[in-house]
Structure formats: structure tokens, C-alpha cells
Design a protein around this motif. Structure first.
Motif, PDB file in Angstrom:
ATOM      1  N   PRO A 195       0.619  -1.289  -0.131  1.00 42.89           N
ATOM      2  CA  PRO A 195       0.127   0.045  -0.026  1.00 42.89           C
ATOM      3  C   PRO A 195       0.836   1.133   0.054  1.00 42.89           C
ATOM      4  N   ASN A 196       1.962   1.031   0.555  1.00 40.76           N
ATOM      5  CA  ASN A 196       2.942   2.395   0.560  1.00 40.76           C
ATOM      6  C   ASN A 196       3.687   2.574  -0.743  1.00 40.76           C
ATOM      7  N   ALA A 197       3.826   1.819  -1.872  1.00 40.81           N
ATOM      8  CA  ALA A 197       4.502   2.277  -2.888  1.00 40.81           C
ATOM      9  C   ALA A 197       3.554   2.613  -4.120  1.00 40.81           C
ATOM     10  N   LEU A 198       4.375   3.157  -4.973  1.00 31.71           N
ATOM     11  CA  LEU A 198       3.591   3.447  -6.579  1.00 31.71           C
ATOM     12  C   LEU A 198       3.747   1.885  -7.082  1.00 31.71           C
ATOM     13  N   ILE A 199       2.338   1.748  -7.525  1.00 36.39           N
ATOM     14  CA  ILE A 199       2.219   0.357  -8.505  1.00 36.39           C
ATOM     15  C   ILE A 199       2.015   0.680  -9.621  1.00 36.39           C
ATOM     16  N   SER A 200       2.822   0.239 -10.419  1.00 34.79           N
ATOM     17  CA  SER A 200       2.634   0.617 -12.071  1.00 34.79           C
ATOM     18  C   SER A 200       2.916  -0.566 -13.183  1.00 34.79           C
ATOM     19  N   PHE A 201       2.389  -0.540 -14.058  1.00 30.92           N
ATOM     20  CA  PHE A 201       2.573  -1.404 -15.143  1.00 30.92           C
ATOM     21  C   PHE A 201       2.503  -0.451 -16.328  1.00 30.92           C
ATOM     22  N   VAL A 202       3.786  -0.417 -17.260  1.00 25.62           N
ATOM     23  CA  VAL A 202       3.969   0.437 -18.244  1.00 25.62           C
ATOM     24  C   VAL A 202       4.273  -0.477 -19.398  1.00 25.62           C
ATOM     25  N   SER A 203       3.783  -0.293 -20.807  1.00 28.95           N
ATOM     26  CA  SER A 203       3.813  -1.131 -21.811  1.00 28.95           C
ATOM     27  C   SER A 203       4.027  -0.649 -23.113  1.00 28.95           C
ATOM     28  N   PRO A 205       5.826  -0.319 -27.287  1.00 25.72           N
ATOM     29  CA  PRO A 205       6.740  -0.884 -28.270  1.00 25.72           C
ATOM     30  C   PRO A 205       8.084  -0.183 -28.056  1.00 25.72           C
ATOM     31  N   GLU A 206       8.202   0.871 -27.735  1.00 26.29           N
ATOM     32  CA  GLU A 206       9.598   1.336 -27.461  1.00 26.29           C
ATOM     33  C   GLU A 206      10.299   0.827 -26.179  1.00 26.29           C
ATOM     34  N   THR A 207       9.514   0.671 -25.205  1.00 27.18           N
ATOM     35  CA  THR A 207      10.353   0.395 -23.930  1.00 27.18           C
ATOM     36  C   THR A 207      10.056  -1.097 -23.501  1.00 27.18           C
ATOM     37  N   GLY A 208       9.130  -1.921 -24.023  1.00 25.15           N
ATOM     38  CA  GLY A 208       8.751  -3.111 -23.530  1.00 25.15           C
ATOM     39  C   GLY A 208       7.936  -3.019 -22.583  1.00 25.15           C
ATOM     40  N   SER A 209       7.783  -3.891 -21.743  1.00 20.41           N
ATOM     41  CA  SER A 209       6.856  -3.996 -20.541  1.00 20.41           C
ATOM     42  C   SER A 209       7.271  -4.130 -19.058  1.00 20.41           C
ATOM     43  N   TRP A 210       6.975  -3.218 -18.333  1.00 22.76           N
ATOM     44  CA  TRP A 210       7.456  -3.332 -16.824  1.00 22.76           C
ATOM     45  C   TRP A 210       6.248  -3.032 -15.913  1.00 22.76           C
ATOM     46  N   LEU A 211       6.621  -3.962 -14.864  1.00 21.97           N
ATOM     47  CA  LEU A 211       5.681  -3.877 -13.687  1.00 21.97           C
ATOM     48  C   LEU A 211       6.473  -3.808 -12.514  1.00 21.97           C
ATOM     49  N   GLY A 212       5.967  -2.834 -11.608  1.00 25.74           N
ATOM     50  CA  GLY A 212       6.939  -2.652 -10.345  1.00 25.74           C
ATOM     51  C   GLY A 212       5.929  -2.059  -9.280  1.00 25.74           C
ATOM     52  N   ALA A 213       6.621  -1.972  -7.826  1.00 28.52           N
ATOM     53  CA  ALA A 213       6.168  -1.308  -6.755  1.00 28.52           C
ATOM     54  C   ALA A 213       7.429  -0.752  -6.072  1.00 28.52           C
ATOM     55  N   THR A 214       7.383   0.689  -6.351  1.00 23.99           N
ATOM     56  CA  THR A 214       8.661   1.480  -5.814  1.00 23.99           C
ATOM     57  C   THR A 214       7.889   2.275  -4.526  1.00 23.99           C
ATOM     58  N   PRO A 215       8.931   2.587  -3.661  1.00 25.03           N
ATOM     59  CA  PRO A 215       8.652   3.334  -2.492  1.00 25.03           C
ATOM     60  C   PRO A 215       9.209   4.756  -2.591  1.00 25.03           C
ATOM     61  N   VAL A 362      11.416   6.817  -8.527  1.00 27.82           N
ATOM     62  CA  VAL A 362      12.566   6.198  -9.117  1.00 27.82           C
ATOM     63  C   VAL A 362      12.032   4.722  -9.240  1.00 27.82           C
ATOM     64  N   ASN A 363      12.330   4.038 -10.252  1.00 30.52           N
ATOM     65  CA  ASN A 363      11.713   2.826 -10.589  1.00 30.52           C
ATOM     66  C   ASN A 363      12.600   1.637  -9.967  1.00 30.52           C
ATOM     67  N   LEU A 364      12.131   1.356  -8.748  1.00 30.96           N
ATOM     68  CA  LEU A 364      13.038   0.353  -8.041  1.00 30.96           C
ATOM     69  C   LEU A 364      11.818  -0.736  -7.913  1.00 30.96           C
TER      70      LEU A 364
END
Length: 407
Positions: A195-203, A205-215, A362-364
Motif C-alpha cells: 500500500p505504501n508504494a507506487l504500483i505501475s504497469f507500463v507497456s 513498443p519502445e520500452t517493452g513492458s515493466w511491472l513494479g512497486a517502488t517506494p 525512482v523505478n525500483l
């Protein structure tokens, strides 16, 4: 299968089966992928609201020309390498969800999006749809314990020479995705677990696909008036029920976090900003981990600095928390010894000018999704007092942030 509602307001009706968040998200993500568009889904820390934007054509921004205040509503995604272009996804379509329900439009883009969705999808939204994602060919391996310990040892030797105070070597781990892996379900699992993180999914053609949870907040601008950033460093495993006030930190961890604090303050000094508030450090929980964190805030209106967000973004990235100190020798060390391209790991990402606010992190704690595999990324802050084997263990613990939601 039910038909969609006949108006944007009816689309948001609680009774419609199409309101189920996962169905909307999967349908919208698949539409973006099938049309070679870009998509970003996110949820801010301690906020139940979830957002999705679809962008027909991302903009490529040069680092020195990135002016956040002039960008339209959208999502920003930048690599670790300062010399590479930043990707900006302007919101051609945008939707917001609260408590699993599609929210009524609050912005002209959302009004247009609701109308478009009703016309486009009322007969094709499917329950239990599985979301697809863009893939980008990436060469990666999983370094051995010996490989990483050697890298950390080399870093300590450079620190002992007085060349650097801190270095943040990272590594990757390639895993097989479960056969039942589902992007939207994994995103929802992250939201529940962290709950304390930014949760994201970004997809895209230029970047591919990234899933994450960064504080880690990099740049926050609230209502064009309040600037925020943090100094976050030091890592310990979190155990349920522990009293945060009783957590003991080693001298190495305290000094590591202090280096990040000094880096933030040095950026303020470069632009002659002296009127800032600093609170901390204090122990905070980020998923399965604890860190030391200090918060910085600036009243942008009081100091008449409306572009502080853009200026600090350029100065802060990459922070000493993901690179080292001083910056230039740390970057040179990583380029020479780390042995792989971080891509978007330890870059930055987040919504820009959404509801009047910008929240860039920051994308951690992230992973890059390939066809049937994923690449996990993690690093550890190394100082003169570091023990290489412990730094390996720290990266293993950080991998678990993402691994736990796949189990």
C-alpha cells in the motif's frame, strides 16, 4: 455478455458487470497492445484510486528539454541512462477506478474517453480476459554469487582509494513466469501487498513492458505549489508487528542514508534554494522491507520558483541512492564494471499533471516482462563498511518484492 451503458454516466452504474475493474483494465490494455499503442496503469501510495492511460504516440523528450510544467496530462517513463530519451505517454484516453468501479469523468479527456469506450467496447468487453503486453528483445542473465561479490569487492576497493564514498552495484535475475501469469491480477496483487508504494504497469513498443512497486519519491509537485522529494536508503527485512521505533540501524546504513540526504541538499544549493523543510530520518516500511527515509518539502510559491519540479528532476536523477557518490565517478564505475544495461531500472516514472499533481518515482522493485520469462532488477548501497556477502543477501531480499506476488 452484457451490453455497455448508453451514456458515460450509465457506464459507471454499479450494477453493470462491465464495471469490474479487471475486465476494464484487461480490455483496455489489450486494445493498446493490438494497435501498437502505449499504456500505463498505476496507483499512488496510500491511495485507493487506480488510473489507466492509453497513448497513440509517445513523445521522446531530451533530458535538458523536459519541462514538466508544459506537458499535458500523461505518464512519464525514463531510463537510468541520463543521455537516453525520456518517454512521455500523453493521455489520449484516460480512465479512473475507485473501489473496483469506473468513476464518472472529472476531466474533458475522461469525458471523451468514456464516450469512446462506450462506442468501441460495449459489445466486446469480456469477463476473465487475460491482458497481453509488448515485449522487447533483451539479453540478460543471472550473475552468480561469486560474480556479484566480486563486483561489490571491486567497488569497496575503489571507495578505499578515496575515489567514491558510495557505489550502488546492481544485478539481474531471469525467472520463468508462471503459466497462469496474468498482468492485471499481478498488478492487483501488488496493490494489495504494498500500500505504501507506487504500483505501475507500463507497456509500449519502445520500452517493452515493466511491472513494479517502488517506494521512492523522486519529484512530487502538488497543486503547482508544493515540491516534495525524499532521501531513502538503508535496507532491513520487515517483520509483521515490529515496533518501528525500536528498529536499530548500523553505522553503515545510517551513513548510507546520510549520503543521500546530502546529495538532495547539494542539489538545492546548486539552484540557491535554502527555504526547505526536512523531516527525518525515520524508519518506514516498503512492502517486505524497511528503509531510513527523510522527507523534503519546498513552498514553490513562497520562493517564486514555478519550475522547481523540472529543475530538480534534472539535478536529482540519477540519485546517489541508485548510483553512488560522487555522481560522475560512480556512473563511470557502473558503466565499466556492472556488465549490463539497466534500461528503465533505476530510471524514473509516474503521472504528470494528472488532477493538477505530478508524482514521479525512482523505478525500483521492478521486473521487465518478456514472452514467458521476466527480468528482475535489484541493487545495494555499498560503502567502505560494506560486507559483500550481505549486499548479495540484500539484493535477494529486494527481488522478493516482485517474486512474492508471483507465488
Amino acid at each position: 455478455m452484457e451490453n455497455g451503458a448508453s451514456s458515460a454516466n450509465k457506464t459507471t452504474s454499479v450494477s453493470s458487470s462491465l464495471q469490474r475493474e479487471t475486465e476494464y483494465l484487461a480490455t483496455l490494455i489489450n486494445y493498446a497492445i493490438e494497435n501498437q499503442f502505449s499504456v500505463a496503469v498505476w496507483r499512488l501510495p496510500n491511495d485507493p484510486v487506480k488510473h489507466i492511460v492509453i497513448s497513440r504516440k509517445p513523445q521522446l523528450l531530451k533530458r535538458e528539454a523536459t519541462v514538466l510544467e508544459e506537458l499535458e496530462q500523461g505518464f512519464i517513463f525514463a531510463p537510468f541512462d541520463r543521455n537516453s530519451d525520456t518517454i512521455f505517454l500523453p493521455a489520449d484516453y484516460k480512465f479512473t477506478f475507485t473501489d473496483g468501479t469506473l468513476r464518472a469523468p472529472e476531466h474533458p479527456i475522461e469525458t471523451t474517453s468514456h464516450t469512446w469506450f462506450e462506442e468501441k467496447f460495449q459489445r466486446v468487453v469480456q469477463s476473465k480476459a487475460t491482458a497481453f503486453h509488448h515485449t522487447k528483445n533483451t539479453a540478460a542473465n543471472s550473475p552468480t554469487v561469486a560474480d556479484y561479490i566480486s563486483l561489490v569487492t571491486t567497488g569497496i576497493q575503489e571507495i578505499e582509494k578515496g575515489i567514491m564514498e558510495k557505489i550502488v552495484p546492481s544485478r539481474t535475475k531471469v525467472i520463468d513466469l508462471p503459466l497462469e501469469f496474468d498482468i492485471v491480477q499481478s498488478f492487483q496483487n501488488l496493490c494489495r501487498s504494498y500500500p505504501n508504494a507506487l504500483i505501475s504497469f507500463v507497456s509500449s513498443p519502445e520500452t517493452g513492458s515493466w511491472l513494479g512497486a517502488t517506494p521512492e519519491v523522486l519529484v512530487g509537485v502538488e497543486d503547482k505549489s508544493i515540491f516534495r522529494t525524499v532521501a531513502l536508503a538503508g535496507t532491513q527485512p520487515y517483520q509483521e508487528g515490529i515496533n518501528l521505533k525500536s528498529v536499530a540501524w548500523t553505522q553503515k546504513e545510517i551513513e548510507e542514508q546520510a549520503l543521500v540526504e546530502r546529495y538532495v541538499i547539494s542539489c538545492f544549493k546548486k539552484i540557491r534554494v535554502r527555504e526547505y523543510d526536512e523531516h527525518g530520518p525515520k524508519t518506514v516500511v516498503a512492502g517486505n522491507l524497511m528503509h531510513l527515509k527523510s522527507d523534503f518539502t519546498v513552498d514553490m510559491k513562497a520562493i517564486d520558483f514555478p519550475q522547481l519540479g523540472s529543475v530538480m528532476l534534472q539535478l536529482l536523477h540519477p540519485t546517489s541512492a541508485v548510483c553512488g557518490m560522487p555522481l560522475e565517478p560512480a556512473l563511470e564505475f557502473l558503466k565499466k564494471h556492472e556488465g549490463y544495461n539497466r534500461q528503465f531500472y533505476a530510471g524514473f516514472l509516474g503521472p504528470v499533471n494528472v488532477s493538477g499533481n505530478t508524482n514521479i518515482f525512482v523505478n525500483l522493485r521492478c521486473m521487465q516482462l518478456l514472452d514467458s520469462k521476466a527480468i528482475l532488477y535489484a541493487g545495494a548501497g555499498v560503502t567502505i563498511d560494506s560486507i559483500p556477502e550481505r549486499e548479495w543477501s540484500e539484493t535477494e531480499i529486494k527481488f522478493n518484492t516482485m517474486l512474492n506476488i508471483l507465488k
